[in-house]
Scaffold this active site. Structure first.
Site, PDB file in Angstrom:
ATOM      1  N   ASP A   1       0.813  -1.054   0.057  1.00 43.08           N
ATOM      2  CA  ASP A   1      -0.129   0.157   0.163  1.00 43.08           C
ATOM      3  C   ASP A   1       0.968   1.402  -0.052  1.00 43.08           C
ATOM      4  OD1 ASP A   1      -3.193   0.415   1.531  1.00 43.08           O
ATOM      5  OD2 ASP A   1      -2.177   1.752  -0.015  1.00 43.08           O
TER       6      ASP A   1
HETATM    7  C1  GLC Z   1      -4.469   4.095  -0.181  1.00 43.72           C
HETATM    8  C2  GLC Z   1      -5.302   3.163   0.159  1.00 43.72           C
HETATM    9  C3  GLC Z   1      -5.465   2.053  -0.676  1.00 43.72           C
HETATM   10  C4  GLC Z   1      -5.272   2.683  -2.157  1.00 43.72           C
HETATM   11  C5  GLC Z   1      -4.005   2.872  -2.328  1.00 43.72           C
HETATM   12  C6  GLC Z   1      -3.676   3.821  -3.495  1.00 43.72           C
HETATM   13  O1  GLC Z   1      -3.718   4.566   0.919  1.00 43.72           O
HETATM   14  O2  GLC Z   1      -5.024   2.535   1.528  1.00 43.72           O
HETATM   15  O3  GLC Z   1      -6.383   1.423  -0.543  1.00 43.72           O
HETATM   16  O4  GLC Z   1      -5.406   1.659  -3.183  1.00 43.72           O
HETATM   17  O5  GLC Z   1      -3.625   4.291  -1.236  1.00 43.72           O
HETATM   18  O6  GLC Z   1      -4.165   4.867  -3.721  1.00 43.72           O
END
Ligand code: GLC
Length: 709
Positions: A263
């Site tokens: 993430d």
């Molecule tokens: C965010 C979220 C995740 C998302 C990622 C990219 O912090 O936790 O669900 O897909 O970043 O945007």
């Protein structure tokens, strides 16, 4: 490209090229002529290097991505195309109901259709991968990200996750209009302590495997191509650097062979967790754990090459990660067609097209949940109706992740009511404040609709609440209106179940509308006026109050279960001030008219391994309008070597019944459905007595017993 040539390509790549494939940057790194400043400066990237990275986060649009892909493949020594990934969670330009609402449809086929439509729109915009489904089980609506989950039940979440993977990916991700799907957040992000986002989790092995991993396992079995690691810890290890989680469980136990992506900055955040010393240590641990792509942190970019040159990491570890990324690109057909489906013409034809608007509306017909109705609904056009509350005219109906949605075209409740019911005597007070004019109008009305809850700015990532009760101004608004006119219909908007003590008991009707998407308020209006029969069933329990959280219908009996009597029973497991059960439980929802269930019948009361039992009931629509009924199957293991929930959802069959129509609904019960993790964590069933329920919701008492031999 033939798969065998991928190995040849890999062998011809330099270490730097290989590391570049494992780095994902967002759009802030592209199109900037000057040296990066601000937070991006920590990446200290040499001029031109961003263009050689393997994937891009969040950029979109056919023209934009065609141009960017041309620059990136040209900058690549081997002209390897970039992957374009984004959060197309529940729609791209057309926003569908948020996932907690989709779960309330109890209709995986609908979730599949919605995901396929989202994929068509996003693929035309040049995207290759979506970070969806979010398959995190949720029991605590203090957590703002309940909005992105399909709810509290492992079985339903699993069916929804696999349906969404099928919808996004189809049978071949290289085909037009398909995306590679990324299930997230692995794992158990929905279990963050106290519902506070990014917090740690404290789960038993049994709870992790029996409740939280089920939906990811289903997504893997459905062929999901990527898995995203979660911000939280499991067993005191950050998920992103947990070899047990990413290798032993995800790859060895679940058999996942696709790409693992962190993430956002999650690799770097292991320093803050206190398990990595610095970026270099974080890079080493994440690589050893099997995290392939580093999303938006400088760890891999700056340290993997050295870790390999110094022999700290074997190059084979890097090669296996890069090969998985190259395989994904190849399976998307990007080597032959780097821009895949990017097409301005298709964007024009597909984005917010009539068919997708209609699907957004149709979906909301099935996700909207009627929780209470003392006869005030459906409304009629001959009535004088007052609509109060700012949310009635708030365009924030598409959800905080509908970042690409055309929100200028979101239909609000007011717009829907005025467009669909032009002959109705409607007056609107789009404020949460009380006014004399409002009260004077309300006093004369046949019914007052109160639009309460939260819009998309109040629910989603990082938007945790310590109290899930409505804000005081909304409670005051309800009380003031109810004091002059008790004929109220309360519509709850939001991305999570909100507690409505003091309102639920008084309002004559209560509707959970969630955040219904671009055109969902049309469906809400049609349900309020009875053109559509509501069929939504709660995907997540609606508690009396915050104090009941975390809560789930699939609870354990304990050694001192509270007797059925009302009120506090000393020395049993209950509260002095509120019931144990939620205000409205999982699976609950009303419809107009009456749906009559016959007693459940079993074709045998003995189940042998390899055998099956057929549990049947008849359902009859005794109402005067068509009815969609989500018939639910629950099972309880009455005695086992470890405690077992008082009931668990094991099947749903959503049927449509014409007025007066009767259908036979049959579920097949087989031994694998009865398996659980025993004291030694073996996934087994144990002989003994079971109860099966078939009914309207998780409270049904329509039951029969059987024995597993
Ligand atoms: C965010 C979220 C995740 C998302 C990622 C990219 O912090 O936790 O669900 O897909 O970043 O945007």
């Amino acid at each position: 490209m033939e798969d065998r040539k991928l190995r040849e390509l890999l062998d011809d790549m330099t270490l730097e090229e290989k590391v570049d494939q494992l780095v994902q940057l967002n759009g802030s790194f592209f199109g900037k002529a000057d040296v990066l400043t601000g937070p991006d400066a920590k990446f200290h990237m040499k001029e031109g290097r961003p263009l050689r990275t393997g994937s891009v986060l969040g950029e979109h649009g056919a023209a934009r991505l065609k141009a960017l892909q041309e620059k990136m493949t040209a900058a690549q020594p081997h002209h390897i195309p970039a992957l374009f990934m984004a959060d197309v969670i529940h729609g791209y330009k057309t926003a569908f109901p948020v996932p907690i609402a989709l779960g309330s449809s109890f209709n995986p086929a609908l979730a599949e259709r919605v995901s396929a439509a989202a994929a068509r729109e996003a693929a035309a915009a040049g995207l290759h991968v979506t970070f969806s489904p979010m398959a995190d089980l949720v029991h605590d609506s203090r957590w703002g990200r309940c909005m992105e989950s399909t709810g509290e039940d492992p079985w339903l979440n699993a069916r929804m996750a696999e349906a969404m993977v099928r919808g996004f990916q189809g049978d071949d991700i290289a085909l037009k209009g398909r995306l590679a799907s990324c299930v997230k957040h692995f794992a158990a992000y929905g279990a963050v302590q106290a519902g506070r986002d990014y917090n740690v989790t404290e789960l038993s092995e049994h709870t992790l495997f029996e409740d939280y991993l089920v939906s990811y396992r289903a997504a893997v079995k459905a062929g999901v191509r990527l898995v995203m690691t979660a911000f939280n810890t499991i067993d005191r290890r950050p998920c992103t650097t947990s070899r047990r989680l990413l290798r032993d469980i995800l790859r060895d136990d679940m058999g996942f062979e696709g790409v693992v992506i962190s993430d956002y900055s999650a690799i770097e955040e292991t320093i803050s967790h206190g398990t990595s010393l610095d970026h270099r240590d974080a890079a080493r641990q994440a690589m050893e754990a099997g995290c392939d792509i580093d999303m938006m942190s400088p760890c891999y970019l700056h340290h993997v090459e050295d870790l390999i040159r110094e022999g700290v990491l074997p190059e084979s570890l890097l090669d296996e990660a890069v090969l998985r990324v190259l395989q994904l690109k190849n399976d998307l057909g990007l080597f032959e067609n780097p821009c895949k489906d990017a097409s301005e013409e298709d964007e024009q034809a597909l984005h917010f097209c009539e068919a997708h608007q209609a699907l957004s509306r149709e979906a909301a017909e099935e996700t909207t949940v009627l929780l209470k109705n003392e006869g005030i609904l459906p409304l009629s056009e001959g009535q004088k109706i007052v609509v109060a509350g700012s949310l009635a005219e708030d365009p924030g109906m598409t959800g905080s992740w509908a970042v690409f949605a055309d929100t200028s075209r979101t239909v609000t409740l007011r717009m829907a009511l005025e467009e669909l019911y032009p002959d109705a005597d409607l007056s609107f007070f789009a404020s949460d404040d009380i006014s004399d004019v409002l009260l004077a109008e309300a006093a004369k009305a046949d019914a007052v609709i109160l639009a309460l809850g939260e819009n998309q700015k109040k629910t989603g990532e990082s938007m945790s609440l310590s109290m899930i009760e409505l804000p005081d101004n909304q409670k005051r608004l309800f009380d003031a209106v109810h004091a002059v006119n008790p004929h109220t219909v309360t519509v709850l908007f939001g991305g999570r179940p909100l507690a409505v003590p003091g309102i639920a008991e008084k309002t004559e009707a209560l509707v959970e509308a969630w955040l219904p998407g671009s055109c969902g308020c049309y469906a809400l209006a049609d349900i309020l006026f009875g053109r559509v029969n509501p069929s939504g069933r709660l995907s997540m329990s609606l508690p009396w109050c915050t104090g009941q959280l975390p809560i789930s219908y699939a609870a354990f009996q304990t050694g001192r279960p509270k007797p059925a009597a009302n009120g506090f029973v000393p020395f049993t497991s209950n509260y002095m001030d509120v019931p144990n059960t939620p205000l409205y439980p999982f699976g609950y929802g009303l419809s107009y008219g009456r749906c009559v269930y016959s007693p459940v019948e079993l074709d045998t009361d003995t189940l042998t391994k390899g055998g099956s039992i057929r549990a049947s009931i008849t359902v009859t629509n005794e109402g005067s309008i068509p009815l969609r009924e989500a018939v639910q199957l629950y099972i309880r293991d009455l005695h086992a070597s470890v405690v077992r929930p008082v009931r668990q959802l094991k099947g749903v069959n959503k049927v449509t019944l014409a007025p007066g129509e009767t259908q036979v609904v049959t579920f097949v019960i087989e031994e694998p459905m009865l398996r659980f993790y025993d004291a030694d964590m073996h996934f087994v069933s144990e002989p003994g007595r079971f109860t099966v329920w078939v009914g309207h919701d998780s409270l049904t008492d329509n039951s029969a017993d059987f024995t597993l031999e």
